[in-house]
Scaffold this motif. Structure first.
Motif, PDB file in Angstrom:
ATOM      1  N   SER A 124       5.751  43.582  11.713  1.00  0.00           N
ATOM      2  CA  SER A 124       6.325  44.823  11.476  1.00  0.00           C
ATOM      3  C   SER A 124       5.747  45.075  10.290  1.00  0.00           C
ATOM      4  O   SER A 124       5.218  44.538   9.590  1.00  0.00           O
ATOM      5  CB  SER A 124       7.978  44.288  11.423  1.00  0.00           C
ATOM      6  OG  SER A 124       8.647  43.647  12.661  1.00  0.00           O
ATOM      7  N   PHE A 125       6.102  46.515  10.206  1.00  0.00           N
ATOM      8  CA  PHE A 125       5.467  47.355   9.001  1.00  0.00           C
ATOM      9  C   PHE A 125       6.777  48.019   8.341  1.00  0.00           C
ATOM     10  O   PHE A 125       7.580  48.469   8.785  1.00  0.00           O
ATOM     11  CB  PHE A 125       4.778  48.360   9.622  1.00  0.00           C
ATOM     12  CG  PHE A 125       3.948  49.233   8.457  1.00  0.00           C
ATOM     13  CD1 PHE A 125       3.021  48.561   7.585  1.00  0.00           C
ATOM     14  CD2 PHE A 125       4.014  50.636   8.332  1.00  0.00           C
ATOM     15  CE1 PHE A 125       2.514  49.563   6.683  1.00  0.00           C
ATOM     16  CE2 PHE A 125       3.865  51.307   7.417  1.00  0.00           C
ATOM     17  CZ  PHE A 125       3.009  50.594   6.548  1.00  0.00           C
ATOM     18  N   GLU A 126       6.446  47.831   6.975  1.00  0.00           N
ATOM     19  CA  GLU A 126       7.675  48.563   6.027  1.00  0.00           C
ATOM     20  C   GLU A 126       6.774  49.370   4.978  1.00  0.00           C
ATOM     21  O   GLU A 126       5.829  48.990   4.477  1.00  0.00           O
ATOM     22  CB  GLU A 126       8.670  47.736   5.589  1.00  0.00           C
ATOM     23  CG  GLU A 126       8.021  46.616   4.775  1.00  0.00           C
ATOM     24  CD  GLU A 126       9.384  45.507   4.722  1.00  0.00           C
ATOM     25  OE1 GLU A 126      10.047  45.255   5.562  1.00  0.00           O
ATOM     26  OE2 GLU A 126       9.615  45.339   3.346  1.00  0.00           O
ATOM     27  N   PHE A 127       7.403  50.453   4.735  1.00  0.00           N
ATOM     28  CA  PHE A 127       6.864  51.502   3.739  1.00  0.00           C
ATOM     29  C   PHE A 127       7.801  52.112   2.899  1.00  0.00           C
ATOM     30  O   PHE A 127       8.686  52.705   3.416  1.00  0.00           O
ATOM     31  CB  PHE A 127       5.991  52.640   4.502  1.00  0.00           C
ATOM     32  CG  PHE A 127       5.172  53.499   3.284  1.00  0.00           C
ATOM     33  CD1 PHE A 127       4.197  53.117   2.572  1.00  0.00           C
ATOM     34  CD2 PHE A 127       5.827  54.638   3.273  1.00  0.00           C
ATOM     35  CE1 PHE A 127       3.448  53.815   1.418  1.00  0.00           C
ATOM     36  CE2 PHE A 127       5.023  55.729   2.090  1.00  0.00           C
ATOM     37  CZ  PHE A 127       4.187  55.141   1.361  1.00  0.00           C
ATOM     38  N   HIS A 128       7.618  51.364   1.543  1.00  0.00           N
ATOM     39  CA  HIS A 128       8.842  51.689   0.299  1.00  0.00           C
ATOM     40  C   HIS A 128       8.279  52.986  -0.156  1.00  0.00           C
ATOM     41  O   HIS A 128       7.044  52.825  -0.756  1.00  0.00           O
ATOM     42  CB  HIS A 128       9.072  50.681  -0.431  1.00  0.00           C
ATOM     43  CG  HIS A 128       9.440  49.337   0.522  1.00  0.00           C
ATOM     44  ND1 HIS A 128      10.796  48.850   0.177  1.00  0.00           N
ATOM     45  CD2 HIS A 128       8.962  48.524   1.175  1.00  0.00           C
ATOM     46  CE1 HIS A 128      10.929  47.743   1.041  1.00  0.00           C
ATOM     47  NE2 HIS A 128       9.864  47.737   1.923  1.00  0.00           N
ATOM     48  N   LEU A 129       9.273  53.919  -0.678  1.00  0.00           N
ATOM     49  CA  LEU A 129       8.957  55.020  -1.397  1.00  0.00           C
ATOM     50  C   LEU A 129      10.215  55.097  -2.550  1.00  0.00           C
ATOM     51  O   LEU A 129      11.176  55.485  -1.812  1.00  0.00           O
ATOM     52  CB  LEU A 129       8.613  56.339  -0.747  1.00  0.00           C
ATOM     53  CG  LEU A 129       8.455  57.482  -1.562  1.00  0.00           C
ATOM     54  CD1 LEU A 129       7.185  57.139  -2.364  1.00  0.00           C
ATOM     55  CD2 LEU A 129       8.211  58.624  -0.795  1.00  0.00           C
ATOM     56  N   ILE A 130      10.152  55.010  -3.660  1.00  0.00           N
ATOM     57  CA  ILE A 130      11.304  55.007  -4.321  1.00  0.00           C
ATOM     58  C   ILE A 130      11.099  55.553  -5.987  1.00  0.00           C
ATOM     59  O   ILE A 130      10.009  55.885  -6.290  1.00  0.00           O
ATOM     60  CB  ILE A 130      11.717  53.260  -4.648  1.00  0.00           C
ATOM     61  CG1 ILE A 130      10.771  52.812  -5.834  1.00  0.00           C
ATOM     62  CG2 ILE A 130      11.897  52.562  -3.724  1.00  0.00           C
ATOM     63  CD1 ILE A 130      11.365  51.315  -6.220  1.00  0.00           C
ATOM     64  N   LEU A 131      12.033  56.205  -6.501  1.00  0.00           N
ATOM     65  CA  LEU A 131      12.034  56.534  -7.671  1.00  0.00           C
ATOM     66  C   LEU A 131      12.774  56.022  -8.817  1.00  0.00           C
ATOM     67  O   LEU A 131      14.128  55.581  -8.574  1.00  0.00           O
ATOM     68  CB  LEU A 131      12.303  58.045  -7.583  1.00  0.00           C
ATOM     69  CG  LEU A 131      12.744  59.077  -8.943  1.00  0.00           C
ATOM     70  CD1 LEU A 131      11.070  59.227  -9.587  1.00  0.00           C
ATOM     71  CD2 LEU A 131      13.320  60.343  -8.840  1.00  0.00           C
ATOM     72  N   VAL A 132      12.226  55.466  -9.953  1.00  0.00           N
ATOM     73  CA  VAL A 132      13.109  54.874 -10.733  1.00  0.00           C
ATOM     74  C   VAL A 132      13.117  55.556 -12.084  1.00  0.00           C
ATOM     75  O   VAL A 132      12.090  56.186 -12.678  1.00  0.00           O
ATOM     76  CB  VAL A 132      12.518  53.378 -11.005  1.00  0.00           C
ATOM     77  CG1 VAL A 132      12.780  52.619 -12.340  1.00  0.00           C
ATOM     78  CG2 VAL A 132      12.547  52.647  -9.859  1.00  0.00           C
TER      79      VAL A 132
END
Lengths: 801, 156
Positions: free
Chosen positions: A645-653
């Motif tokens: 499985s694949f996951e791509f995280h994009l976040i703003l901190v």
């Protein structure tokens, strides 16, 4: 939407998770609900020193209390039980439920007190007087790795359990050819999953049946086998009741030492015995800490950002005993290059003992730390070259048309479409707006950063790391099973042959069986037989149950369906190939049909009407082998888990530079686990995994002082993420079916957790990059962040930020 | 965990009298917080029984106290070790008594303690302040003892 999903009736549809009903109304049945007549209770006497010889144990004052039945010491227990299982060939690292002769970590169980009530047992435990002679100890992994360190197990001769270097491909050539290299060290702190329900076990011995009945909050492969081996009982004398609900595990509910202890006490005392850890026992001596790992990474890359090769040294601190924990260095070999086309890898896996609490499996089995190291490498390469962190990932990603894709360490990835997932996430998030928001925050005087992580969740657990790390181990199967029975009244019952710790197996099996038989899943009963009535199962580990239990249920249901078609075709006098199964009814080409009830009745009562040679009744079972898992390792390579499985995280901190407290302003994850069987379950897994990863990244750590004392034993000091820290998460779904599974499904039991620590680390490092700071250690505590910011910029102006 | 135990206190009594007080099991039993008894097992060696509570953890501790390298009435080393079901501790300190004007004494102590077991694990965040508090209690009691006997002496 793929072909499979679009034509399914129940799979991938918005159906209620059937387990939820009993949990919501408070009718779950946990181990604490097991209350047997005459049951006794256990409390433990805990070691106070990281290493000490047990000079004497005086239990007289405890035994003097009315209602205290027994104070068991390691010296007595060792005569009656075999050592607990080790994964590696380390026979001198002997582990028993109680310390024998010597304690090896602060908190280790020295004696077990059995009394009429838990409260009495606790009071009595405080009256047990243990005399110690302090010994030398080692806490730090690097120190433990040196030959002169004090061995935790003197008989073993050193603290090194495993030190193996793999070279896959032409590492040195690729390093020589590459334009540039960089090196760094990152450290993954010791955290775990700390479910709110601590571990508990009840055991009862029936001397006339010679059966030990066990109820436990357990998630352990080969659990009853391990109890039998240790208690020197035949395998069929252990009956584990698997219909106990487990209040959370995520890997760590492996209470084998608790179970052997309680099993022994139940036999010795002739009374049912219960041990349910309190929080302190769970935190310091539940033997359920997670990996603690130092990574030294070198990467060789070209000026265009293409990563050619990687050298990784992973040094893991497993604590005082070996157990299964060293294998957590092995599982990540199956995705050692992440989603990237890195041509060659050198990997040194080192596992050392120290005088800390014992490590156990935690969600991902070592993969989340490894993903953190790989993603840090990609971020560093981008930073060195001044390239965009998303662009560099795109350049290195395996392309959709390159699957199946063989990675250097011997695993073939089944399928994936990483570029499309990234595109969908960027479109959903409005990437340009996100960057603009970061820059706006920075202009306001905040520190702000964007975090990115792309990683894999190997799934369908096959345990190939066992033979890879241990030459004497020849495990090449890790099966799971399902049995389906259609009774004479036509109702369907299907089985699950393991405990469940919240993964929704009943929903999984009902949905899959309903899909194949085209009947309402809510009408299918799901039961969990005890282990003496069960087919082989390896428990819900390794993100495997959608693939393995789902696969077994699918195959077993197909067998039932095939038999029903054969019966009906025979009865109606048509060839099987021309009979058509629709919604439980079999139809012929000329318009005749035989309904479900009639076929069932014929199977159960009318043997004379069945096709020649067919057995009566209507039941089937299927024992499923892991897809692709057929070979033992060769040349230090092996096919690890089948699906990816694949996951791509994009976040703003955002971080207020004066407070140092990171605040997640936006969290978007793209998730592709192939065909989703139940969307609510996958969503719940992903959200929980992200919260867990946030804890690992920012808060949770089993911290020790220099004297070997665990300082975070309660939730006052071991900080868990709460609703204050966990952000709203937006999930962007994508489906690349696996060609290896019955419905195209992949695993999702570890989703979110495998990438969120890397993403949060990336965001915070992006935020502090203008200050020239790198955070290289998890958890990144608020105090460490604020101290580093203060040190870096006492005269910082808004413009400089 | 390690604890730093150093400080100085002015006590309104002569160095000789302070020395005596610090060497008297009766006085110490009264002054050491939570001390239930102090039994001499050999010259300058005592068994002590204490009841203490730190954060949520309370319990009985059995310990040993030894006074060594005594140079009356000015310096002395003290070692303490205690162990109970809920924790253990060891400590080493040296005392120096020097005369102050007006017949008072300055007691300077310097030492280090180590705490283990549950008390360290659960109470570590407040151990420093607890040890400060306990030390404060000790000196308050000691001062009271000395000053009372001083007053008694003057009155007598």
């Amino acid at each position: 939407m793929n072909a499979v999903e679009s034509k399914t009736k129940f799979v991938s549809t918005d159906r209620r998770v059937r387990e939820d009903r009993r949990f919501v109304v408070g009718r779950g049945r946990y181990v604490a609900d097991i209350d047997l007549p005459g049951m006794l209770h256990v409390a433990l006497v805990a070691a106070q020193h990281p290493a000490a010889r047990i000079v004497s144990i005086d239990a007289s004052r405890a035994l003097a209390l009315p209602g205290v039945h027994k104070v068991l010491t390691g010296a007595e227990l060792v005569e009656a039980v075999n050592p607990l299982m080790n994964g590696l060939e380390t026979p001198q690292v002997r582990r028993f439920p109680l310390a024998v002769g010597q304690v090896r970590y602060a908190g280790e169980w020295v004696a077990a007190v059995v009394a009429d009530t838990r409260a009495l047992a606790e009071d009595a435990a405080e009256r047990v007087k243990v005399e110690y002679e302090k010994l030398g100890f080692v806490i730090d992994a690097e120190e433990a790795y040196t030959p002169q360190s004090t061995p935790v197990h003197p008989e073993h001769g050193s603290n090194v359990l495993l030190d193996k270097t793999f070279v896959w491909g032409e590492v040195e050539r690729h390093f020589a050819e590459a334009d540039q290299q960089l090196s760094f060290r990152v450290v993954w702190g010791r955290n775990s999953t700390v479910p709110i329900e601590t571990f508990g076990v009840v055991a009862s011995w029936d001397p006339w049946q010679e059966v030990l009945d066990v109820w436990a909050s357990i998630q352990m492969p080969k659990y009853s086998d391990q109890i039998a081996r240790s208690l020197r009982l035949p395998g069929n004398s252990i009956r584990v009741h698997q219909d106990v609900d487990v209040g959370g595990s995520y890997g760590v509910k492996r209470g084998i030492k608790h179970s052997v202890l309680v099993g022994h006490l139940a036999r010795a005392l002739g009374r049912p015995v219960r041990l349910i850890e309190d929080r302190l026992e769970n935190m310091r001596a539940g033997d359920a800490h997670g990996p603690e790992r130092i990574f030294d990474v070198d990467v060789a890359f070209n000026a265009d950002g293409i990563v050619r090769s990687m050298k990784m040294r992973a040094l893991d601190n497993v604590g005082a005993y070996a157990g299964r924990a060293p294998f957590q260095l092995g599982k990540p070999i199956g995705a050692i290059v992440g989603p990237y086309k890195i041509e060659s890898v050198q990997y040194q896996a080192i596992s050392v003992t120290t005088n800390k609490t014992v490590q156990e499996a935690v969600r991902g089995f070592g993969q989340a730390p490894t993903n953190y190291a790989i993603e840090t490498a990609i971020d560093r390469v981008a930073e060195t070259l001044g390239l965009d962190r998303i662009e560099i990932r795109r350049r290195n990603f395996i392309r959709h048309d390159e699957f199946p894709y063989l990675i250097p360490s011997g695993s073939t990835y089944d399928s994936g479409d990483y570029h499309t997932v990234v595109d969908k996430v960027l479109a959903h998030a409005g990437y340009d707006d996100l960057v603009a928001e970061r820059d706006r925050l920075r202009a306001e005087g905040m520190l702000a950063g964007i975090g990115i992580a792309a990683c894999l969740e190997p799934s369908g657990g096959n345990s190939s790391f066992e033979p890879l790390l241990n030459d004497k181990n020849t495990t090449s199967t890790w099966m799971d099973s399902c049995r389906i029975m259609v009774d004479a009244l036509g109702t369907v019952t299907a089985t699950v042959h393991t405990t469940s710790s919240g993964q929704g197996h009943e929903t999984l099996v009902a949905t899959v069986v309903g899909e194949v038989l085209q009947i309402d899943p809510d009408l299918i009963r799901i039961v969990r037989p005890d282990t003496l009535s069960s087919l082989p199962s390896n428990s819900p580990v390794g993100s495997r149950m959608a693939i393995m239990l789902g696969g077994a249920a699918f195959k077993a249901a197909e067998k039932v369906k095939a038999k029903m078609v054969a019966i009906a075709a025979h009865a109606m006098g048509v060839p099987i190939e021309t009979a058509n199964y629709v919604d439980g009814t079999v139809r012929t080409a000329d318009g005749r049909e035989m309904a479900w009830e009639a076929i069932v009745n014929m199977a159960h009562r009318q043997f004379h009407a069945l096709p020649e040679g067919m057995d009566p009744g209507l039941a089937s079972d299927h024992i499923m082998q892991v897809p692709t898992g057929v070979q033992l390792p060769k040349d230090d390579k092996v096919q690890m888990y089948p699906c990816h499985s694949f996951e791509f995280h994009l976040i703003l901190v955002a971080i207020d530079p004066l407070l140092g407290k990171p605040e997640i302003r936006r969290y978007v994850i793209g998730h592709d686990c192939g065909t989703v069987i139940n969307p609510h379950i996958v969503r719940g897994m992903t959200l929980g995994g992200i919260a867990h990863g946030l804890g690992a990244a920012l808060l949770e750590e089993f911290a020790y002082d220099a004297e070997g004392q665990l300082l975070t034993q309660s939730f006052m000091d071991y900080l868990l993420p709460s609703s204050h820290e966990v952000p709203d998460v937006e999930i962007v779904h994508h489906c690349t079916p696996s060609p290896l599974t019955v419905l195209g499904q992949k695993g999702s039991g570890e989703s979110g957790y495998l990438g969120s620590p890397a993403a949060i680390s990336g965001a915070i490092n992006d935020a502090v990059r203008p200050l020239g700071i790198h955070f290289t250690r998890l958890p990144m505590r608020i105090s460490a962040i604020s101290d580093a910011i203060a040190e870096a910029g006492p005269t910082m102006t808004q413009e400089e930020i | 965990m390690k604890l730093d135990l150093s400080g100085k206190e002015v006590i309104n009594t002569s160095p000789e009298r302070l020395w005596e007080a610090l060497n008297s099991p009766d006085v110490l039993t009264r002054c050491i917080p939570g001390c239930k008894s102090m039994t001499e097992t050999a010259p300058d060696h005592y068994d002590v029984l204490m009841e203490l509570k730190v954060a949520a953890v309370g319990g009985t501790f059995e310990g040993k106290v030894a006074l060594t390298e005594k140079q009356p009435p000015s310096t002395c080393n003290i070692t303490v070790s205690g162990e109970g079901s809920l924790g253990n501790g060891t400590g080493k300190a040296s005392f120096t008594i020097t005369p102050e004007p007006d017949g008072a004494s300055l007691l300077t102590y310097e030492g280090e303690g180590e705490i283990g077991g549950l008390v360290a694990g659960v109470g570590q965040r407040i151990l420093k302040s607890v040890s400060k508090h306990l030390t404060g209690q000790f000196f308050k009691a000691l001062r009271k003892e000395c000053e009372a006997s001083e007053a008694e002496r003057k009155a007598g």
